[in-house]
Design a protein around this motif. Sequence first.
Motif, short mmCIF file in Angstrom:
data_model
loop_
_atom_site.label_atom_id
_atom_site.label_comp_id
_atom_site.label_asym_id
_atom_site.label_seq_id
_atom_site.Cartn_x
_atom_site.Cartn_y
_atom_site.Cartn_z
N THR B 364 -0.02 4.94 2.20
CA THR B 364 0.25 3.65 1.57
C THR B 364 1.49 3.72 0.68
O THR B 364 2.39 2.89 0.78
CB THR B 364 -0.96 3.18 0.72
N TYR B 529 7.92 -4.66 1.45
CA TYR B 529 6.84 -5.57 1.78
C TYR B 529 6.11 -5.37 3.10
O TYR B 529 5.00 -5.87 3.24
CB TYR B 529 7.33 -7.00 1.63
N LEU B 549 -5.36 -2.80 7.09
CA LEU B 549 -5.38 -4.12 6.47
C LEU B 549 -5.31 -4.01 4.95
O LEU B 549 -4.63 -4.78 4.29
CB LEU B 549 -6.64 -4.89 6.91
N LYS B 550 -6.01 -3.01 4.41
CA LYS B 550 -5.94 -2.79 2.96
C LYS B 550 -4.49 -2.49 2.55
O LYS B 550 -3.97 -3.07 1.60
CB LYS B 550 -6.81 -1.58 2.57
N LEU B 552 -1.75 -3.25 4.07
CA LEU B 552 -0.88 -4.43 4.21
C LEU B 552 -1.08 -5.41 3.07
O LEU B 552 -0.11 -5.96 2.54
CB LEU B 552 -1.16 -5.12 5.56
N THR B 553 -2.35 -5.60 2.66
CA THR B 553 -2.61 -6.50 1.54
C THR B 553 -1.92 -5.99 0.28
O THR B 553 -1.27 -6.75 -0.44
CB THR B 553 -4.13 -6.59 1.27
N ILE B 554 -2.07 -4.68 0.04
CA ILE B 554 -1.43 -4.10 -1.15
C ILE B 554 0.07 -4.34 -1.11
O ILE B 554 0.70 -4.74 -2.09
CB ILE B 554 -1.73 -2.58 -1.22
N ILE B 556 1.83 -6.70 0.38
CA ILE B 556 2.26 -8.09 0.15
C ILE B 556 2.13 -8.43 -1.32
O ILE B 556 3.04 -8.99 -1.93
CB ILE B 556 1.44 -9.04 1.06
N VAL B 557 1.01 -8.02 -1.92
CA VAL B 557 0.81 -8.29 -3.35
C VAL B 557 1.90 -7.60 -4.17
O VAL B 557 2.53 -8.21 -5.04
CB VAL B 557 -0.59 -7.80 -3.80
#
Lengths: 78, 573
Positions: B364, B529, B549-550, B552-554, B556-557
């Motif tokens: 990540t 991003y 998915l986790k 990717l969410t991180i 974008i945030v």
Amino acid sequence: MIVKALIDMKPDESGMIVEITGGQGCVQQLNNLGLNVGRQIHKVGAHLWRGPQIVRIGQQQIVVGHGISHKILVETNE
Amino acid sequence: MKTVLLMGNPNVGKSALFSRLTGTQVVISNYPGTSVEFTQGSLKHETEEASIIDVPGTYTLQPTCRAEQVACDMLAQGDVIINVIDATNLERNLNLTLQLLEKQIPMIVVLNIWDETKHRGITIDVAALEKMLGVPVVTTCSVTGEGIHTLVHRLAEASRSPLLEVSSDTNRWQRVGEIVSAVQLLKHKHHGLTEFLQDLSIKPWSGALVTIIILATSFGLIRFIGEGLIRWISEPFFTHLWLPLMMQLSQHLNQTGFVHQIFIGKLSAGVIDPFTSFGIFTTGLYVAFAMIFPYIVSFYFVLGLLEDWGYLPRLATLMDTIMHRLGLHGYAIIPMLLGLGCNVPGILATRILESRRERFITATLMSIAIPCMAQTAMIVALLGQRGLRYVALVFLVLFLVWLILGRILHRFMKGVSPELIIEIPPYRLPRLRFVTKKLYMRAKSFVLEAVPYMLGGVVFVGVLNYFHAADNLDRWLSPLFTHVWGLPAETAPAILMGLLKKEIAVAMLAPLVLTTKQLTIGCTILALYFPCVATFFVLLKELGIKDLLKTLTIMIVVSLIVGGLMNWILPGL
């Protein structure tokens, strides 16, 4: 003869490992690199701020994390 | 056809031996964990052909990480094992040898790195070792090729050991001790200059100083070589030779039309501008080969030197203290460094880490805060025109994100950060032949695997422009862009392109009229991003859909927050 943890050894101090108090995984990993009971080890130095410890076994340099160095008990002369 | 497994501890030269035996090119380095996947090749001797598999290194047949798991799983397929041993480290290596012998698969033992035993004062009685193990033993030096012939000749003699009883860990070490004391003679050697240097670079204070010097020199060298190649080779070639040729082609195509758009792109004021035209032969090749490729070459050259020299495990030791604060241990710095070249091999290299938690944090952090060399080259080219301090600003922000995000992940993810336990290989002088060979392989895989995507991305953008297909995007994305990031709506297509290929996305910012502040924010957001397509798929493979998915969410945030903060804090530039 004093038994102390690797963390408490001074740089350039040598001794023999007498016990490893960690869990099975930890003992296994140390064992893989030849850090096992009965082995002579020499502490090269340690990093500050709860950093890793550097030891030498024979001609091999090995680095172990701060947490594990509490669990390696070594018999030294001093 | 027989399957021969090359097995042994990490960093004993299995891959070098594999490359000698099969002629297949593989990446070899001087640190444990270079190979995390197996490679297959074939060896023909007289009339027999065998399939040879280079198995990732393992210390034990009870795996402690994923790379070791790969090794243990391979065991079932082997008809013959070539057990590769580091002859300068006999005692530790023999533990695995005994475990392998217990499996009762025909085996031959190779004492590799044999040349180094002499100047290290080590003598090994090979005949006695052969007798004690009950299988053939040969000596080799895979780097020079010494002993390879003997190995191939004696491969057929590989046999099961008749002398072995299955034993426990303690018994095994005892047996190893007996064997070593019977066959090995150590001449006591004084602490020489090499040992002194090795200690110097790993002890706290001197080590930190050495690290700063080495890293600064490395970055300086990467920039010096990269810029040199651009200024003296790729730029002149494109401006004086290639682009005039393309101008002729453009005239040949009457300067308009769909075909012209694909190959040449849009002309600005009647001439090709390699930054803005977006045709395959113009922007596509220019970005890939004139701007990025020189940096790929210089980065992998310098990395190769550091790898083969044996510096990386020392860096891992020095970074351990910091990495622990991020829920990782020092060795995670190695995948991160590889990620600076390309995130894909970087993420694959996370397999040397023990826990899933560690692999998640490393992957990540890498895909968010570590820009690959292609992206870096574009940022340097584009933002560097406005001043190198802005490039430094982007990297400072990325570094802070890396630190803070790592800290947060460590704080909120269940589990503990594991402890560092690694061996430090001796320094070895990098051989130019191996460094260039490795550089060639990595450059080739850049050309074959990354460049097609880049060209595809350029065509895609060119065609979108041609049909004015992306024009409406501006309108409905503009609130986000203008209010949060302070970017003009025209940057929308570039940011969207970042989903596919980030360096092309950075290139798309070039033709827009942006202030330095906007360009700085744009480059940072593009770095943060979203992973490029290739990284996306390798993340999916290594982490699985849920963790992806986790991640990717991180991402974008993080990019929303960081872009917003930069827009808010930075003064108008």
